[in-house]
Design a protein around this motif. Structure first.
Motif, PDB file in Angstrom:
ATOM      1  N   GLY A 158      43.224  36.890  41.133  1.00  0.00           N
ATOM      2  CA  GLY A 158      42.765  37.706  39.877  1.00  0.00           C
ATOM      3  C   GLY A 158      42.790  39.320  40.160  1.00  0.00           C
ATOM      4  O   GLY A 158      43.095  39.933  39.330  1.00  0.00           O
ATOM      5  N   ALA A 159      42.953  39.609  41.465  1.00  0.00           N
ATOM      6  CA  ALA A 159      43.004  40.945  41.688  1.00  0.00           C
ATOM      7  C   ALA A 159      43.997  41.733  41.411  1.00  0.00           C
ATOM      8  O   ALA A 159      44.389  42.669  40.776  1.00  0.00           O
ATOM      9  CB  ALA A 159      42.617  41.199  43.082  1.00  0.00           C
ATOM     10  N   ALA A 162      44.724  41.218  37.346  1.00  0.00           N
ATOM     11  CA  ALA A 162      44.139  42.304  36.583  1.00  0.00           C
ATOM     12  C   ALA A 162      44.378  43.402  36.789  1.00  0.00           C
ATOM     13  O   ALA A 162      44.398  44.238  35.794  1.00  0.00           O
ATOM     14  CB  ALA A 162      42.573  42.123  36.966  1.00  0.00           C
ATOM     15  N   LEU A 186      39.237  41.766  32.270  1.00  0.00           N
ATOM     16  CA  LEU A 186      38.824  40.690  33.229  1.00  0.00           C
ATOM     17  C   LEU A 186      37.894  40.159  32.317  1.00  0.00           C
ATOM     18  O   LEU A 186      37.808  38.705  32.273  1.00  0.00           O
ATOM     19  CB  LEU A 186      38.146  41.351  34.463  1.00  0.00           C
ATOM     20  CG  LEU A 186      37.674  40.383  35.414  1.00  0.00           C
ATOM     21  CD1 LEU A 186      38.745  39.507  35.842  1.00  0.00           C
ATOM     22  CD2 LEU A 186      36.933  40.867  36.904  1.00  0.00           C
ATOM     23  N   LEU A 353      46.597  35.815  33.676  1.00  0.00           N
ATOM     24  CA  LEU A 353      45.476  35.961  33.923  1.00  0.00           C
ATOM     25  C   LEU A 353      44.358  34.887  33.510  1.00  0.00           C
ATOM     26  O   LEU A 353      43.599  34.444  34.086  1.00  0.00           O
ATOM     27  CB  LEU A 353      44.712  37.247  33.733  1.00  0.00           C
ATOM     28  CG  LEU A 353      43.327  37.813  33.864  1.00  0.00           C
ATOM     29  CD1 LEU A 353      43.033  37.687  35.269  1.00  0.00           C
ATOM     30  CD2 LEU A 353      43.085  39.064  33.408  1.00  0.00           C
ATOM     31  N   PHE A 357      42.975  31.710  35.270  1.00  0.00           N
ATOM     32  CA  PHE A 357      41.732  31.421  35.564  1.00  0.00           C
ATOM     33  C   PHE A 357      41.237  30.158  35.020  1.00  0.00           C
ATOM     34  O   PHE A 357      40.449  29.501  35.595  1.00  0.00           O
ATOM     35  CB  PHE A 357      40.940  32.401  34.903  1.00  0.00           C
ATOM     36  CG  PHE A 357      40.485  33.718  35.612  1.00  0.00           C
ATOM     37  CD1 PHE A 357      41.323  34.188  36.583  1.00  0.00           C
ATOM     38  CD2 PHE A 357      39.430  34.795  35.402  1.00  0.00           C
ATOM     39  CE1 PHE A 357      41.228  35.258  37.493  1.00  0.00           C
ATOM     40  CE2 PHE A 357      39.268  35.958  36.356  1.00  0.00           C
ATOM     41  CZ  PHE A 357      40.068  36.011  37.451  1.00  0.00           C
ATOM     42  N   LEU A 398      35.834  33.500  40.756  1.00  0.00           N
ATOM     43  CA  LEU A 398      36.932  34.448  40.266  1.00  0.00           C
ATOM     44  C   LEU A 398      36.691  35.675  40.077  1.00  0.00           C
ATOM     45  O   LEU A 398      37.310  36.670  40.225  1.00  0.00           O
ATOM     46  CB  LEU A 398      37.785  33.348  39.242  1.00  0.00           C
ATOM     47  CG  LEU A 398      38.568  32.205  39.459  1.00  0.00           C
ATOM     48  CD1 LEU A 398      39.075  31.435  38.253  1.00  0.00           C
ATOM     49  CD2 LEU A 398      39.754  32.468  40.271  1.00  0.00           C
ATOM     50  N   THR A 399      35.753  35.683  39.166  1.00  0.00           N
ATOM     51  CA  THR A 399      35.282  37.024  38.682  1.00  0.00           C
ATOM     52  C   THR A 399      34.841  38.107  40.006  1.00  0.00           C
ATOM     53  O   THR A 399      35.126  39.213  40.035  1.00  0.00           O
ATOM     54  CB  THR A 399      34.156  36.990  37.849  1.00  0.00           C
ATOM     55  OG1 THR A 399      34.601  36.326  36.754  1.00  0.00           O
ATOM     56  CG2 THR A 399      33.768  38.287  37.207  1.00  0.00           C
ATOM     57  N   CYS A 401      35.327  37.656  42.993  1.00  0.00           N
ATOM     58  CA  CYS A 401      36.657  37.765  44.003  1.00  0.00           C
ATOM     59  C   CYS A 401      37.326  38.947  43.746  1.00  0.00           C
ATOM     60  O   CYS A 401      37.762  39.875  44.242  1.00  0.00           O
ATOM     61  CB  CYS A 401      37.349  36.442  44.104  1.00  0.00           C
ATOM     62  SG  CYS A 401      36.561  35.279  45.398  1.00  0.00           S
ATOM     63  N   THR A 402      37.636  38.959  42.161  1.00  0.00           N
ATOM     64  CA  THR A 402      38.686  39.958  41.647  1.00  0.00           C
ATOM     65  C   THR A 402      37.814  41.247  41.849  1.00  0.00           C
ATOM     66  O   THR A 402      38.716  42.285  42.273  1.00  0.00           O
ATOM     67  CB  THR A 402      38.804  39.653  40.060  1.00  0.00           C
ATOM     68  OG1 THR A 402      39.389  38.450  39.995  1.00  0.00           O
ATOM     69  CG2 THR A 402      39.672  40.619  39.541  1.00  0.00           C
ATOM     70  N   ARG A 416      45.733  45.168  50.496  1.00  0.00           N
ATOM     71  CA  ARG A 416      45.168  43.857  50.605  1.00  0.00           C
ATOM     72  C   ARG A 416      45.277  43.443  52.242  1.00  0.00           C
ATOM     73  O   ARG A 416      46.232  43.672  52.634  1.00  0.00           O
ATOM     74  CB  ARG A 416      45.780  43.148  49.137  1.00  0.00           C
ATOM     75  CG  ARG A 416      46.366  41.710  49.633  1.00  0.00           C
ATOM     76  CD  ARG A 416      46.781  41.173  48.291  1.00  0.00           C
ATOM     77  NE  ARG A 416      46.378  41.849  47.225  1.00  0.00           N
ATOM     78  CZ  ARG A 416      46.649  41.506  45.648  1.00  0.00           C
ATOM     79  NH1 ARG A 416      47.055  40.470  45.631  1.00  0.00           N
ATOM     80  NH2 ARG A 416      46.297  42.277  44.773  1.00  0.00           N
TER      81      ARG A 416
END
Length: 487
Positions: A158-159, A162, A186, A353, A357, A398-399, A401-402, A416
């Protein structure tokens, strides 16, 4: 699409009435007559959408027009499978080799079509989810392995997606601030998946598909008008094998269209309540259309890279380089081409995305559900769907972590954690070989209906997938070890 449910119920009821007894009619509506007609008994959220519990599911169409009217899950698969990394890969292929490597990703798509068709045939054999089927080989083993891989994929997926989607939005509207825009993008995806049923997400993806593919094809056609385009095409049209760049070939074969999407497609099929051998032809048409779209995307991006960048020493190795390609096209063709490129790029990344997801949530959620409920995971009260608690738990993962990873990157000032990225990439690279092994074991059993059992062609394709994707995984491990040593 929705009208087929009523048709299936009517046929199931009609067949039951012909049987003559009211009790038999009730049973026919539940399982008997519906299954003999190729329909299924909906469970979980699907049953609530269809109406009363036990109402018969849709009946598979026999005409080509009926097949085409049901196109949808394949479009979701295509958009979820294609992302910014695929734009980088295909543009770079065109920049370095012109049109000469189109055969490589075409081969990769054909193999993945075979893998997707096989895994969906497994789904059609019974009203069970993918990982419920997989427990027939090794119990909880494969769900545990794939859960670890998907959690690691979700940690970093996700990162990156997004962030690049937000940068594209800022390029379109420079006044937009980064963090508020990222949060809106997101959450728009998460909320749509949280409150919307599968059918709503499918309709949203259809709209983005029109924008994405029309835009990309238009850019490819516009690129063909470049003065050197014909010379480049004539010079590079013959397929070649670049002996000095094995990794380039392998990345093209394995890169366009992802493993998570292949697994997630079975859940789209389950949500549509397609089950039984009668649906095999529908699935094949839907998947063929899906990989045709992915192939169209890959060819178009290769054409853009070839006609604008070939022979100029360019190398497309990052998302920033993709923006540079768009600026170059804008300078040559005009502002409209730059805007169209950005809109198409936005559609690619946002659908990646949203679809990513969705796919990760289905796969991760079903792994969790099976591990929690095993060996009673097929209880209809705990059926896998977009309403399942495990699906929503995966969306929360997922949210978090992102947002968490992007915050860490900003606070600590680095892109990263390299070590974790390498480890997660190495683990996730083993998903496709694992799937090939499972499908070879499960779809050759005598208990599988002959229409859905593997034939010699399927076994050949799955064996090739096993060998090829194992080699790809080995290459990834070598890169990982080199990266860790270098770090």
């Amino acid at each position: 699409m929705e009208q087929n449910s009523g048709t299936g119920a009517a046929r199931g009821t009609g067949a039951a009435r012909e049987a003559g007894a009211a009790r038999e009619a009730g049973a026919a509506r539940g399982t008997g007559a519906a299954q003999s007609a190729g329909a299924t008994q909906p469970v979980g959220a699907a049953a609530r959408e269809a109406g009363a519990p036990g109402e018969a599911g849709p009946v598979a169409p026999r005409s080509w027009a009926g097949h085409l009217r049901l196109l949808g899950p394949g479009v979701v698969l295509a958009l979820a499978s294609v992302g910014a990394s695929d734009m980088v890969t295909t543009l770079n292929s065109g920049a370095e080799y012109g049109l000469a490597l189109i055969w490589v990703f075409t081969l990769g798509l054909l193999l993945k079509f075979g893998l997707s068709e096989a895994i969906t045939r497994l789904q059609l054999t019974a009203d069970r989810s993918l990982f419920s089927h997989i427990t027939d080989v090794g119990g909880r083993l494969f769900p545990v392995v794939l859960l670890i891989a998907e959690l690691l994929v979700g940690l970093f997926f996700g990162a990156g997606v997004a962030a690049i989607t937000t940068l594209i939005a800022q390029a379109l509207f420079p006044a937009l601030p980064f963090w508020p825009t990222l949060v809106v993008i997101l959450l728009s995806a998460v909320v749509l998946l949280w409150v919307g049923r599968y059918g709503i997400v499918e309709k949203a993806m259809m709209g983005f598909a029109i924008l994405m593919f029309l835009g990309i094809v238009s850019l490819a056609i516009g690129s063909a008008g470049d003065g050197d385009a014909q010379a480049t095409a004539a010079q590079t049209i013959m397929p070649i094998y670049p002996h000095t760049s094995l990794i380039t070939v392998l990345s093209l074969v394995g890169g366009v269209g992802g493993a998570t999407g292949i697994m997630a497609y079975t859940f789209f099929v389950q949500e549509k309540r397609w089950s039984g051998a009668a649906w095999k032809s529908v699935v094949r048409v839907d998947l063929a259309f899906s990989y045709l779209l992915v192939g169209l995307f890959a060819v178009s991006m290769t054409v853009v890279g070839a006609f604008w960048l070939y022979g100029q020493g360019h190398s497309i190795e990052s998302n920033d380089a993709v923006f540079m390609v768009g600026e170059l096209i804008g300078e040559r063709l005009g502002g409209w081409a730059w805007i169209l490129f950005l809109l198409s790029f936005f559609a690619v990344t946002y659908t990646s995305l949203l679809g990513g997801f969705q796919g990760i949530a289905y796969v991760t959620g079903d792994c969790l559900r099976v591990l929690r409920r095993y060996p009673h995971q097929d209880d209809p009260a705990h059926a896998m769907s977009s309403d399942a608690v495990e699906f929503k738990a995966a969306l929360i993962w997922l949210t978090v972590c992102t947002l968490g990873l992007l915050t860490v990157e900003q606070v600590l000032g680095f892109d990263r954690p390299v070590t974790l990225v390498l480890v997660y990439a190495a683990i996730s690279s083993f998903i496709l070989p694992v799937l090939a092994i499972v499908l070879l074991l499960l779809l050759n059993r005598k208990s599988v209906a002959p229409q859905l059992r593997n034939g010699w062609l399927s076994n050949t394709v799955l064996t090739v997938c096993l060998v090829l994707f194992t080699v790809l995984a080995g290459v990834q491990v070598v890169e990982t070890v080199s990266g860790l040593i270098g770090a």
